[in-house]
Design an enzyme around this catalytic site. Structure first.
Site, PDB file in Angstrom:
ATOM      1  CG  ASP A 164      -2.050  -0.826   1.205  1.00  0.00           C
ATOM      2  OD1 ASP A 164      -2.265  -1.411   0.127  1.00  0.00           O
ATOM      3  OD2 ASP A 164      -2.763  -0.929   2.214  1.00  0.00           O
TER       4      ASP A 164
ATOM      5  CB  SER B 296       6.932   3.493  10.253  1.00  0.00           C
ATOM      6  OG  SER B 296       6.446   2.838  11.404  1.00  0.00           O
ATOM      7  CE  LYS B 297       3.762   1.219   3.218  1.00  0.00           C
ATOM      8  NZ  LYS B 297       3.773   0.317   2.095  1.00  0.00           N
ATOM      9  NE  ARG B 298       8.653  -1.766  12.041  1.00  0.00           N
ATOM     10  CZ  ARG B 298       8.971  -1.290  13.247  1.00  0.00           C
ATOM     11  NH1 ARG B 298       8.480  -1.851  14.327  1.00  0.00           N
ATOM     12  NH2 ARG B 298       9.788  -0.259  13.366  1.00  0.00           N
TER      13      ARG B 298
ATOM     14  CB  SER C   5       1.451   5.262   7.851  1.00  0.00           C
ATOM     15  OG  SER C   5       1.597   3.887   7.611  1.00  0.00           O
TER      16      SER C   5
END
Ligand code: GLU
Length: 499
Positions: free
Chosen positions: A26, A264-266, A271
């Protein structure tokens, strides 16, 4: 040094900017952020905006991510003039389709002595790194392969079958550039690693591919996130070795959370661009919000559209301190943009959210219900929760709610029955007439308006909170209100009858 055979294009004259996302999942909200400023700057200067896919990291490649990038940028309203889907004069725009060009350029660097082959295995490199770290030195390749032929290197052992190609970074001096946002930035060459530019599978690394493509695609301004600053000196060396003019560079600050950690995506489910779309943010609100991160309008305006940014954008006004990503502010902006929508537009925007929740209705009904929430809805995704009761005649509420404080079973039943009579006969069936009639009923029955109105609210909307009651009844219409009052009354009968 001989010129590469690949397309030979004159140095950048026009304004050409690009984003170069990697299709690894994504797309990150930072991609939208950087795309916004690239696109705005290109438009401001009558230039072109290019989308290039940097898909050479095959281990991280995700096939459907390409489409996600196209869709989410289009959703944001950021279109491109050249790209893998629309074509253009510098095709192909997918790096995996340009492998021959990179290999050719790597060869040129080897011939000129600016690059060399390296056969070291991953195990050996790990050992070298460990040793350097234990000596507190910056971990760099120790150049065992430099100047050696394959045979000479194999004789030393620990050599892989296929080599990578590494840059031969000068030992002395420094490499610098002037950043349009940050001014002069300089790195000592001795701190730079002999970066791999071509992998053993024949794919380039980011560093070689980005430089070769930015040059051949005639990119005039490389505008990207701050995380690439430390790569830029390596890129500059490559430009110098190829004898190419440098583009301008502008490195935007990283987006940060309130505790200043990197978005961050994590860590941040919100995000990705898709998250904002799916949670009911308007693209114009997100664009406005992103434009306010690190940037401000000369007149300090907070609410402005994309064209306003195009008219004013200037990298010298970008601040370098990491802008804080404040979702509350985005909610506020989103609410503002929702309220600016016409009623018909709001219906169009919430329709997909309702349909996804299985709530379908004709336009006339939708047009009547949206004014009830237009002022308070913050995200389109709230629509099914706020409007859900309009779509179902039977709610799943606890029957005891039909006994508001101070009302017993008999009086609640009686009130519901009398209310049905009122609803049946009222003309016109309009909120002011409904309110007048129910106020009179409360008085006549000797109950508080609050008690009666709560009873009606539960019966009609299945909840203790709802849009304004009488407006809501008007939108529901006589038939639905009657059905609901009747159902409520029957519920009370069941409630009274022990099973
Ligand atoms: N492929 C890099 C990325 O994923 C591009 C960085 C650049 O713009 O040079 O962001």
């Amino acid at each position: 040094m001989p010129e590469p055979r690949a397309q030979r294009i004159e140095p950048a004259q026009e304004v050409r900017l690009r984003i170069a996302p990697s299709p690894t999942g994504d797309p990150h909200v930072g991609t939208g952020y950087v795309a916004l400023f690239n696109r705005a700057f290109a438009l401001r200067h009558g230039g072109r905006f290019i989308l290039r896919l940097e898909d050479t990291d095959r281990a991280r490649y995700v096939a459907h991510a390409e489409q996600l990038i196209f869709d989410s940028l289009h959703w944001l309203g950021l279109d491109w003039d050249e790209g893998p889907d629309v074509g253009g004069p510098c095709e192909p725009y997918r790096q995996s389709e340009r492998l021959g060009i990179y290999r050719e350029h790597a060869e040129l660097l080897i011939t000129a002595g600016h690059a060399y082959r390296c056969w070291c295995t991953a195990q050996r490199l790990a050992l070298v790194r460990k040793e350097m770290e234990s000596r507190k030195e910056p971990p760099k390749y120790d150049r065992l392969c430099l100047g050696k032929t394959r045979e000479e290197r194999q004789a030393l052992g620990d050599a892989g079958p296929e080599p990578v190609v590494r840059m031969r970074v000068p030992d002395e001096g420094s490499t610098g550039f002037s950043d349009l946002i940050r001014g002069g930035i300089e790195f000592e060459n001795r701190l730079l690693d002999d970066q791999v530019i071509l992998k053993s599978d024949g794919f380039p690394t980011y560093h070689l591919a980005v430089v070769v493509d930015d040059h051949h695609m005639r990119i005039s301004h490389v505008v990207r996130g701050e995380e690439w600053i430390s790569s830029t000196p390596k890129h500059i060396l490559l430009y110098q070795w190829f004898g190419w003019p440098l583009p301008e560079f502008a490195h935007f600050p990283l987006l940060r959370n309130e505790n200043r950690s990197k978005v961050s995506k994590r860590k941040n489910p919100w995000s990705t661009l898709v998250w904002f779309r799916d949670n009911g943010y308007l693209p114009e609100a997100l664009l406005n919000f992103l434009a306010l991160l690190g940037w401000s309008m000369p007149d300090g305006r907070e609410i402005f559209g994309f064209q306003d940014l195009v008219d004013q954008v200037d990298f010298a006004r970008v601040s370098t301190s990491g802008p804080i990503f404040d979702l509350n502010k985005l909610d506020w902006l989103n609410g503002h943009y929702i309220r600016e929508l016409s009623r018909a537009d709001l219906v169009e925007r919430i329709r997909p959210f309702l349909l996804r929740a299985g709530m379908a209705a004709d336009d006339a009904y939708l047009l009547r219900m949206v004014p009830l929430v237009h002022e308070r809805i913050k995200r389109l995704a709230e629509a099914p929760e706020l409007l859900g009761f309009f779509f179902q005649d039977a709610g799943t509420y606890d029957s005891s709610l039909l006994l508001p404080k101070g009302l017993d079973l008999a009086s609640s039943r009686n009130l519901l029955a009398t209310s049905m009579g009122i609803v049946q006969d009222l003309s016109p069936f309009a909120h002011s007439a409904l309110e007048a009639a129910f106020r009179a009923l409360a008085q006549q029955q000797g109950v508080k308006t609050g008690q009666l109105f709560m009873l009606l609210r539960i019966a009609c909307t299945f909840s203790t909170v709802s849009p304004p009651l009488f407006e809501t009844m008007e939108v529901l219409g006589r038939e639905r209100v009657l059905t609901r009052l009747d159902a409520a009354e029957r519920r009370l009968v069941d409630h009274a009858t022990p099973r």
